[in-house]
Design a protein around this motif. Structure first.
Motif, PDB file in Angstrom:
ATOM      1  N   HIS A   2       0.864  -1.183   0.000  1.00 32.52           N
ATOM      2  CA  HIS A   2       0.000   0.000   0.000  1.00 32.52           C
ATOM      3  C   HIS A   2       0.897   1.229   0.000  1.00 32.52           C
ATOM      4  CE1 HIS A   2      -3.323   2.696   0.819  1.00 32.52           C
ATOM      5  NE2 HIS A   2      -2.628   3.212   1.828  1.00 32.52           N
ATOM      6  N   ALA A   3       0.719   2.096  -0.982  1.00 30.76           N
ATOM      7  CA  ALA A   3       1.572   3.271  -1.145  1.00 30.76           C
ATOM      8  C   ALA A   3       0.737   4.543  -1.053  1.00 30.76           C
ATOM      9  CB  ALA A   3       2.296   3.224  -2.486  1.00 30.76           C
ATOM     10  N   LYS A   4       1.281   5.522  -0.345  1.00 31.31           N
ATOM     11  CA  LYS A   4       0.659   6.845  -0.283  1.00 31.31           C
ATOM     12  C   LYS A   4       1.768   7.884  -0.279  1.00 31.31           C
ATOM     13  CE  LYS A   4      -2.294   9.906   2.451  1.00 31.31           C
ATOM     14  NZ  LYS A   4      -3.105  10.069   3.698  1.00 31.31           N
ATOM     15  N   LEU A   5       1.729   8.767  -1.273  1.00 27.53           N
ATOM     16  CA  LEU A   5       2.707   9.841  -1.393  1.00 27.53           C
ATOM     17  C   LEU A   5       1.964  11.172  -1.498  1.00 27.53           C
ATOM     18  CD1 LEU A   5       5.192   8.323  -4.013  1.00 27.53           C
ATOM     19  CD2 LEU A   5       5.444   8.373  -1.531  1.00 27.53           C
ATOM     20  N   THR A   6       2.400  12.148  -0.735  1.00 29.12           N
ATOM     21  CA  THR A   6       1.824  13.491  -0.818  1.00 29.12           C
ATOM     22  C   THR A   6       2.932  14.490  -1.102  1.00 29.12           C
ATOM     23  OG1 THR A   6       2.053  13.827   1.578  1.00 29.12           O
ATOM     24  CG2 THR A   6      -0.027  12.899   0.794  1.00 29.12           C
ATOM     25  N   ASN A   7       2.556  15.594  -1.744  1.00 27.82           N
ATOM     26  CA  ASN A   7       3.568  16.559  -2.145  1.00 27.82           C
ATOM     27  C   ASN A   7       2.928  17.920  -2.379  1.00 27.82           C
ATOM     28  OD1 ASN A   7       6.604  15.991  -3.108  1.00 27.82           O
ATOM     29  ND2 ASN A   7       5.824  17.802  -4.169  1.00 27.82           N
ATOM     30  N   ALA A   8       3.611  18.963  -1.945  1.00 28.99           N
ATOM     31  CA  ALA A   8       3.208  20.317  -2.305  1.00 28.99           C
ATOM     32  C   ALA A   8       3.744  20.648  -3.697  1.00 28.99           C
ATOM     33  CB  ALA A   8       3.724  21.330  -1.287  1.00 28.99           C
ATOM     34  N   ILE A   9       3.028  21.514  -4.419  1.00 29.38           N
ATOM     35  CA  ILE A   9       3.430  21.922  -5.774  1.00 29.38           C
ATOM     36  C   ILE A   9       3.536  23.446  -5.799  1.00 29.38           C
ATOM     37  CG2 ILE A   9       2.891  21.826  -8.233  1.00 29.38           C
ATOM     38  CD1 ILE A   9       1.022  19.484  -7.608  1.00 29.38           C
ATOM     39  N   ASP A  10       4.707  23.942  -6.118  1.00 28.20           N
ATOM     40  CA  ASP A  10       4.939  25.391  -6.145  1.00 28.20           C
ATOM     41  C   ASP A  10       4.541  25.931  -7.515  1.00 28.20           C
ATOM     42  OD1 ASP A  10       5.804  27.983  -5.972  1.00 28.20           O
ATOM     43  OD2 ASP A  10       7.769  27.499  -5.148  1.00 28.20           O
ATOM     44  N   PHE A  11       3.257  26.327  -7.665  1.00 27.07           N
ATOM     45  CA  PHE A  11       2.784  26.843  -8.947  1.00 27.07           C
ATOM     46  C   PHE A  11       3.377  28.213  -9.261  1.00 27.07           C
ATOM     47  CE2 PHE A  11      -0.457  23.607  -8.271  1.00 27.07           C
ATOM     48  CZ  PHE A  11      -0.565  23.071  -9.552  1.00 27.07           C
ATOM     49  N   GLY A  12       3.808  28.934  -8.252  1.00 24.67           N
ATOM     50  CA  GLY A  12       4.485  30.200  -8.513  1.00 24.67           C
ATOM     51  C   GLY A  12       5.791  29.986  -9.255  1.00 24.67           C
ATOM     52  N   ALA A  13       6.575  29.010  -8.804  1.00 21.04           N
ATOM     53  CA  ALA A  13       7.843  28.716  -9.477  1.00 21.04           C
ATOM     54  C   ALA A  13       7.599  28.163 -10.875  1.00 21.04           C
ATOM     55  CB  ALA A  13       8.650  27.718  -8.644  1.00 21.04           C
TER      56      ALA A  13
END
Length: 264
Positions: A2-13
């Motif tokens: 079972h895999a779970k990955l979370t991540n923020a995405i810098d849309f400004g960059a």
């Protein structure tokens, strides 16, 4: 698996890189001020096998070897994205939209070689060496059913060894066994450029202690404690939008375990 990955995405960059500084700033899309979010979840079932051999040179000295196979996983699941309102026009439905996702990964095989020797009825030593084929994993690639480009984590992991040594003391009544051990465990991470924030792994030393107590003829309880000393590790990693994460990780780990077994 079972895999779970979370991540923020810098849309400004992302906007600064794709569109330009002035138009993005006018829309409120500056680096580190317009983050989105993604969550990847998936499951898989893989099949593997183990086999081993045990040889008693005499009643005091024993040798063993075991092999655990590699296990291939095809993780299938879902990718969900959350975007700030100011970034919706930038994406225009081509990327960062909710979709199915899949990742193929093969967990490594390993070989364990060990021995034990009784000096007398009270004292026994043991040692083993474990080789793990981590070089199977060179990257983690996630494919999306949408137009979203593949997410690629370059790992370039290397094979590792773990070397362990232990000593056991058996009480005169044979109701207690006291144990202690030491191990050196290599990391598969090759260098600071390939160290992930999710897995800031480094070489480690294990210091362990434990016991077994015979409650009855067929009932035993076991306890164990391990303290892991991890070497400080550097990270100098380039991100997907040409950002850099530079720093140092420091960590220690404590593990406690209890077990009871009933023998028929």
């Amino acid at each position: 698996m079972h895999a779970k990955l979370t991540n923020a995405i810098d849309f400004g960059a992302i906007c600064f890189q794709v569109v330009g500084t002035t138009p993005c700033a006018n829309q409120g899309l500056s680096p580190q001020t317009a983050d989105g979010y993604t969550s990847l979840k998936g499951d898989s079932i893989g099949i593997g096998y183990n086999f081993g051999a045990f040889y008693a040179m005499n009643q005091d000295t024993h040798f063993g070897v075991s092999y655990r196979s590699r296990i291939a996983h095809d993780v299938r699941g879902r990718a969900d994205f959350s975007l700030p309102d100011s970034a919706v026009a930038l994406v225009q439905g081509k990327a960062f939209i909710d979709s199915n996702a899949r990742t193929a990964v093969t967990l490594p095989d390993n070989v364990l070689i060990g021995f034990s020797h009784h000096f007398n009825p009270r004292w026994m030593i043991s040692a083993d060496a474990l080789w793990t084929n981590w070089s199977l994993i060179q990257e983690l690639r996630t494919n999306f059913s949408s137009a979203q480009p593949d997410d690629i984590q370059h790992l370039k992991w290397k094979d590792t060894w773990r070397y362990a040594f232990g000593i056991n003391y058996f009480s005169e009544s044979n109701k207690w066994v006291l144990r202690s051990g030491f191990a050196y465990d290599q990391t598969p991470v090759p260098d600071s450029q390939h160290r992930l924030p999710r897995i800031p792994d480094s070489d480690r030393f294990w210091l362990t202690a434990g016991f077994t107590h015979k409650l009855q003829k067929n009932i035993h309880i076991h306890g164990a404690y391990a303290h892991l000393f991890l070497q400080d590790s550097l990270i100098n990693r380039r991100g997907p939008v040409n950002d850099f994460l530079v720093g140092q990780y420091s960590a220690q780990i404590n593990i406690i375990g209890f077990q009871m077994d009933l023998r028929f």
